[in-house]
Design a protein around this motif. Structure first.
Motif, short mmCIF file in Angstrom:
data_model
loop_
_atom_site.label_atom_id
_atom_site.label_comp_id
_atom_site.label_asym_id
_atom_site.label_seq_id
_atom_site.Cartn_x
_atom_site.Cartn_y
_atom_site.Cartn_z
N VAL A 181 0.85 -1.20 0.00
CA VAL A 181 0.00 0.00 0.00
C VAL A 181 0.88 1.25 0.00
CG1 VAL A 181 -1.72 1.31 1.31
CG2 VAL A 181 -1.92 -1.18 1.11
N TYR A 182 1.96 1.22 0.76
CA TYR A 182 2.89 2.36 0.81
C TYR A 182 3.47 2.65 -0.57
CZ TYR A 182 6.50 5.43 2.71
OH TYR A 182 7.28 6.52 2.99
N LEU A 183 3.88 1.60 -1.27
CA LEU A 183 4.41 1.79 -2.62
C LEU A 183 3.35 2.35 -3.55
CD1 LEU A 183 6.73 -1.19 -3.61
CD2 LEU A 183 7.31 1.22 -3.42
N ALA B 83 2.48 1.83 8.56
CA ALA B 83 1.09 2.16 8.87
C ALA B 83 0.98 3.58 9.42
CB ALA B 83 0.51 1.15 9.86
N ARG B 84 1.94 3.97 10.26
CA ARG B 84 1.94 5.34 10.80
C ARG B 84 2.10 6.36 9.69
NH1 ARG B 84 5.13 9.37 12.26
NH2 ARG B 84 7.09 8.40 11.70
N ARG B 85 3.00 6.07 8.74
CA ARG B 85 3.21 6.99 7.62
C ARG B 85 2.00 7.03 6.70
NH1 ARG B 85 9.46 7.33 6.03
NH2 ARG B 85 10.31 7.33 8.13
N LEU B 86 1.33 5.90 6.54
CA LEU B 86 0.12 5.87 5.71
C LEU B 86 -1.01 6.68 6.34
CD1 LEU B 86 0.22 2.18 4.52
CD2 LEU B 86 0.40 4.20 3.06
N GLU B 87 -1.04 6.74 7.67
CA GLU B 87 -2.03 7.57 8.34
C GLU B 87 -1.84 9.03 7.96
OE1 GLU B 87 -1.76 6.88 12.52
OE2 GLU B 87 -2.58 4.85 12.36
N GLY B 88 -0.60 9.43 7.72
CA GLY B 88 -0.33 10.80 7.26
C GLY B 88 -1.00 11.09 5.94
N PHE B 89 -1.07 10.08 5.07
CA PHE B 89 -1.78 10.25 3.81
C PHE B 89 -3.26 10.49 4.06
CE2 PHE B 89 1.61 7.87 1.44
CZ PHE B 89 1.80 8.83 0.47
N ALA B 90 -3.84 9.70 4.96
CA ALA B 90 -5.26 9.80 5.23
C ALA B 90 -5.62 11.17 5.81
CB ALA B 90 -5.70 8.69 6.20
N GLU B 91 -4.67 11.78 6.50
CA GLU B 91 -4.90 13.09 7.10
C GLU B 91 -4.53 14.23 6.17
OE1 GLU B 91 -2.57 12.83 10.63
OE2 GLU B 91 -3.86 11.32 11.54
N GLY B 92 -4.17 13.89 4.93
CA GLY B 92 -3.85 14.92 3.95
C GLY B 92 -2.40 15.34 3.97
N GLY B 93 -1.58 14.64 4.73
CA GLY B 93 -0.16 14.97 4.80
C GLY B 93 0.63 14.24 3.75
N THR B 94 1.93 14.14 3.98
CA THR B 94 2.79 13.39 3.07
C THR B 94 3.25 12.12 3.75
OG1 THR B 94 4.78 14.51 3.85
CG2 THR B 94 3.63 15.50 1.96
N ALA B 95 3.76 11.19 2.96
CA ALA B 95 4.18 9.90 3.51
C ALA B 95 5.40 10.04 4.40
CB ALA B 95 4.46 8.91 2.40
N ASN B 96 6.33 10.89 4.05
CA ASN B 96 7.59 11.00 4.77
C ASN B 96 7.45 11.96 5.94
OD1 ASN B 96 8.76 9.26 2.96
ND2 ASN B 96 9.40 10.92 1.61
N VAL B 97 6.76 11.50 6.97
CA VAL B 97 6.53 12.35 8.12
C VAL B 97 7.50 12.06 9.25
CG1 VAL B 97 4.11 12.81 7.67
CG2 VAL B 97 4.74 10.78 8.99
#
Length: 100
Positions: free
Chosen positions: A53-55, A85-99
């Motif tokens: 999913v990350y890719l 999973a933590r980085r993917l949550e950043g996507f869901a919140e409208g952020g970027t993956a590299n948090v």
């Protein structure tokens, strides 16, 4: 003489970037994973594993062409499922993956 312990993520990122450049084609990612491009495509369509999913979320589209950041490929290979999973949550919140 002191030797620095290298971060595995940094080592993989450096190796991928030196060998493939900053952006990787689908067949190059398949080569790194030692699978056929068709098998990688099937996995990308069907799997819900955090690294897959990350890719998928980090792919870049240029018209019909798809590229993957060598950094994102390294992260998908090295980071554990909890961190991905933590980085993917950043996507869901409208952020970027590299948090991190």
């Amino acid at each position: 003489m002191e030797t620095a312990i290298a971060n595995p993520l940094d080592e993989v990122q450096k190796m991928l970037t030196q060998h493939y450049g900053p952006l990787m084609r689908h067949d190059q990612v398949a080569e790194v994973l030692d699978v056929s491009p068709e098998s990688l495509g099937n996995t990308m369509r069907r799997s819900h594993e955090p690294n897959v999913v990350y890719l998928k979320r980090n792919k870049l589209r240029f018209g019909r062409r798809v590229r993957y950041s060598a950094i994102a490929v390294a992260e998908a290979l090295v980071l554990d499922h909890a961190e991905l999973a933590r980085r993917l949550e950043g996507f869901a919140e409208g952020g970027t993956a590299n948090v991190g």
